[in-house]
Design an enzyme around this catalytic site. Structure first.
Site, mmCIF file in Angstrom:
data_model
loop_
_atom_site.group_PDB
_atom_site.id
_atom_site.type_symbol
_atom_site.label_atom_id
_atom_site.label_comp_id
_atom_site.label_asym_id
_atom_site.label_seq_id
_atom_site.Cartn_x
_atom_site.Cartn_y
_atom_site.Cartn_z
ATOM 1 N N ARG A 67 0.841 -1.191 0.000
ATOM 2 C CA ARG A 67 0.000 0.000 0.000
ATOM 3 C C ARG A 67 0.875 1.240 0.000
ATOM 4 N NH1 ARG A 67 -4.583 -1.346 4.620
ATOM 5 N NH2 ARG A 67 -5.353 -3.292 3.720
ATOM 6 N N SER A 84 -8.003 -1.465 1.178
ATOM 7 C CA SER A 84 -8.928 -1.742 2.265
ATOM 8 C C SER A 84 -9.568 -0.457 2.783
ATOM 9 C CB SER A 84 -8.221 -2.514 3.380
ATOM 10 O OG SER A 84 -9.138 -2.988 4.333
ATOM 11 N N SER A 132 -10.807 -4.480 13.813
ATOM 12 C CA SER A 132 -10.864 -3.465 12.760
ATOM 13 C C SER A 132 -12.028 -3.710 11.813
ATOM 14 C CB SER A 132 -9.548 -3.453 11.979
ATOM 15 O OG SER A 132 -9.268 -4.743 11.454
#
Length: 677
Positions: free
Chosen positions: A24, A114, A352
């Site tokens: 990422r 995400s 999460s």
């Protein structure tokens, strides 16, 4: 042959190490010359690509279509036999996991970051999933990283781009490309898992009492939710303005915590029914406790339960009561996948907002928030969940109400019932995003020194705000050996454990794309014998003393140079209407001056003069400035200010203003003072 393979010279880029959820970075990083090509080639150099079938999908964020074409060009040149691609490059993570498993593909490349924000100035991500549908294990991601450090060339075929909008098959160089409907296979899977007829019957029989609000928070969930809620269940679902993907533009934030989902919470609060938020830790525990009403588990049974280490221990209590095997694993869905493949795990979750089961090998990462507000009983319930999680809750609610024909059971009632049996784990996460790496490393060094020297063990710390004392029993670093493959994961977070069972966990997160992210997880358990009042306390109040102590002993504010976190995953769930200003103990029973030169206006005067009132048309609160009086030079003009009588150690304070006066010296503001002041 109709195509030509070409080799392109390149050079390595530093830092292309995949984390638990792939690589990422900011979009602009991926857009650097050959940056994306290098990483994609490294994937193909690290797997057996010749003759392989690969799935390609993603959450529709900016830079996805171009990257799909890059993967096709490089993958075909590396011998991939067939690509299965979601239409328009959209295939959510759980949907992709299902497609990999259903069509027996060799793996998949997913374009997602995400919960990180999307758009040209935000984040992009690439991750590789293996043949079981789950994230690549560390031995694969390590191979990819090693290749990126020495890569000198990548291969491409010269071919026209594939039209990603048309379902069907086409020849692409030596490969076949199949464009599939992004939703169809996933919906078929859920139809096999949940009792849709029961859910449909429940919703339609209680259409006047339960209403459904869906909010995808700008993520990829929209098409899937629409197909199920409106298609399968034929229910008149309300779709919010953020129900469909807008990650390409960067509008909104897809992380479902209460900081970024505040617009949805406001809808609930405006119905004057606060406090219906279900934490991910509580939700996975309740799903596990009620799994017997879900057909998938009713048929196959529950093999075991698991949670990531930072997640609260609520699910452990369910496992113990039901005599099920349970596991504590490092953060990362691949660790759940190993247990699932071994037939030892059925239901699992992360704090999460990731909840799932062994039907796939990913968190069911379609975000949905469902509000069911029961008109006759004036109780607005909010369900926060991934889509599997959402469908599971609807199934559980439908089953609970089938057993309670004379009393409507909502989310709040399910929570209270669970707490009365198992007690409650007050839990919250504090995120400090994009802090300096130097400060983050100082924090970690302090904790590591405490582990090495036991300097904090058996020390007692006092919370001035609550009067509570907390005695530290140990400080440890979480390391674990895999129950299945024997792999060892070390340095997964520092745990400060207290004598009463409370704990605070600190982790440096690898899911950010800039700077360092420090996450602090706080948990305090209260047993069922504490009674309904204590068990229903606000999360922030239940954790206030423990958080105060944790910040003090770690010097977190000093090291990170932050007074407040970027994100808090729990909320005070408190909003105020104009009536609250007059009646609630949290506020003075007066409305006073906005500026020092204006007149002080008492509540009754403010109302009588039309400076403070509730608009009957839309129930909005109006605070006004006198605009009719003739005021001489140097005179005072009546104005309005609201002052709280309640103090806070921190929080996110939001003013939702539909309209503002225009003029010199006009602005909205929060004035913050100390309790002494």
């Amino acid at each position: 042959m109709g195509y030509q393979v070409r080799e392109v010279a390149t050079k390595p880029y530093d830092g292309q190490k995949p984390g638990t959820s792939g690589l990422r970075k900011r979009v602009k990083v991926f857009q650097q010359e050959n940056y994306t090509e290098n990483f994609v080639q490294a994937i193909f150099d690290s797997i057996r690509s010749d003759g392989a079938t690969l799935v390609i999908g993603g959450d529709g964020r900016y830079f996805s279509p171009e990257t799909v074409q890059t993967i096709l060009r490089i993958g075909s040149a590396n011998g991939v036999k067939k690509f299965i691609v979601g239409r328009d490059a959209i295939l959510s993570t759980p949907a992709a996991s299902n497609v990999i498993r259903k069509y027996k593909a060799d793996g998949g490349i997913l374009l997602t970051a995400s919960h990180n924000p999307g758009g040209p100035n935000n984040d992009f991500g690439i991750k590789y999933n293996v043949s079981n549908g789950g994230p690549a294990p560390e031995n694969v991601t390590n191979r990819i990283y090693e290749v990126t450090k020495t890569i000198q060339k990548y291969k491409v075929i010269e071919a026209d781009p594939v039209d990603l909008s048309k379902i069907g098959e086409t020849t692409y160089g030596p490969s076949q490309v199949q464009i599939i409907d992004s939703v169809e296979d996933y919906v078929e899977l859920l139809e096999e898992i949940f009792d849709f007829p029961l859910i449909k019957d429940f919703l339609h029989n209680n259409a006047q009492s339960f209403r459904v609000l869906f909010d995808g928070l700008h993520g990829v969930t929209g098409p899937y939710a629409r197909a199920i809620l409106i298609g399968n269940l034929a229910f008149p679902t309300l779709l919010s303005r953020t129900a469909f993907p807008s990650l390409t533009s960067g509008e909104g934030h897809p992380d479902p915590n209460l900081t970024y989902a505040h617009s949805l919470v406001e809808v609930v609060e405006k119905k004057q029914h606060p406090g219906a938020f279900v934490t991910p830790s509580d939700s996975v525990a309740i799903i596990a406790d009620s799994a017997n009403v879900i057909p998938y588990f009713k048929k196959g049974g529950v093999k075991g339960l698991a949670r990531s280490m930072p997640t609260s221990k609520a699910i452990d209590l369910v496992a113990k009561k039901k005599e099920l095997e349970y596991f504590e694993v490092p953060t990362g869905w691949k660790f759940f996948g190993n247990l699932m493949d071994a037939g030892r795990l059925s239901i699992c979750g992360e704090e999460s907002f990731g909840t799932g089961s062994d039907h796939i090998r990913e968190k069911d990462g379609l975000w949905a928030i469902v509000g069911t507000y029961r008109v006759p009983f004036a109780c607005f319930n909010v369900l926060t969940t991934f889509f599997f999680f959402h469908a599971a809750w609807l199934n559980i609610l439908a089953a609970a109400n089938k057993e309670s024909p004379n009393k409507l059971i909502g989310i709040r009632e399910l929570l209270q019932r669970h707490y009365s049996i198992y007690g409650r784990s007050f839990f919250s996460r504090y995120d400090y995003e994009e802090v300096s790496s130097e400060g983050a490393n100082k924090l970690v060094a302090l904790l590591n020194d405490a582990i090495k020297t036991s300097s904090l063990a058996n020390t007692t710390h006092h919370s001035k705000s609550t009067g509570q004392d907390y005695r530290i029993s140990s400080v440890t670093s979480f390391s674990v050996q895999g129950s299945i493959d024997g792999s060892v994961s070390t340095n997964q977070g520092q745990i400060v454990l207290f004598d009463d069972g409370s704990r605070v966990v600190f982790r440096l997160s690898g899911t950010g794309s800039a700077g360092a992210t420090v996450r602090m997880y706080v948990e305090r358990y209260v047993g069922p014998d504490a009674g309904p009042e204590e068990l229903s306390r606000d999360t922030a109040e239940g954790l206030k003393g423990l958080i105060e102590v944790a910040l003090e002993i770690t010097k977190l504010k000093e090291f990170l140079e932050r007074d407040e976190p970027t994100v808090i995953t729990s909320s005070t769930n408190k909003t105020y209407t104009i009536q609250d200003f007059y009646q609630a103990e949290d506020f003075f029973k007066c409305v006073v001056a906005l500026v020092t030169r204006a007149n002080m206006i008492l509540t009754s005067d403010a109302v009588s003069q039309g400076l403070a009132y509730v608009d009957d048309c839309d129930n909005s609160t109006v605070l006004a400035v006198d605009s009719t009086s003739s005021v001489p030079a140097g005179g005072n003009r009546p104005s309005v200010r609201i002052t709280s009588n309640k103090s806070y150690t921190g929080g996110l304070f939001i003013l939702d203003a539909a309209a503002m006066p225009v003029g010199c010296g006009t602005w909205p503001s929060f004035w913050v003072g100390t309790t002494q002041a």
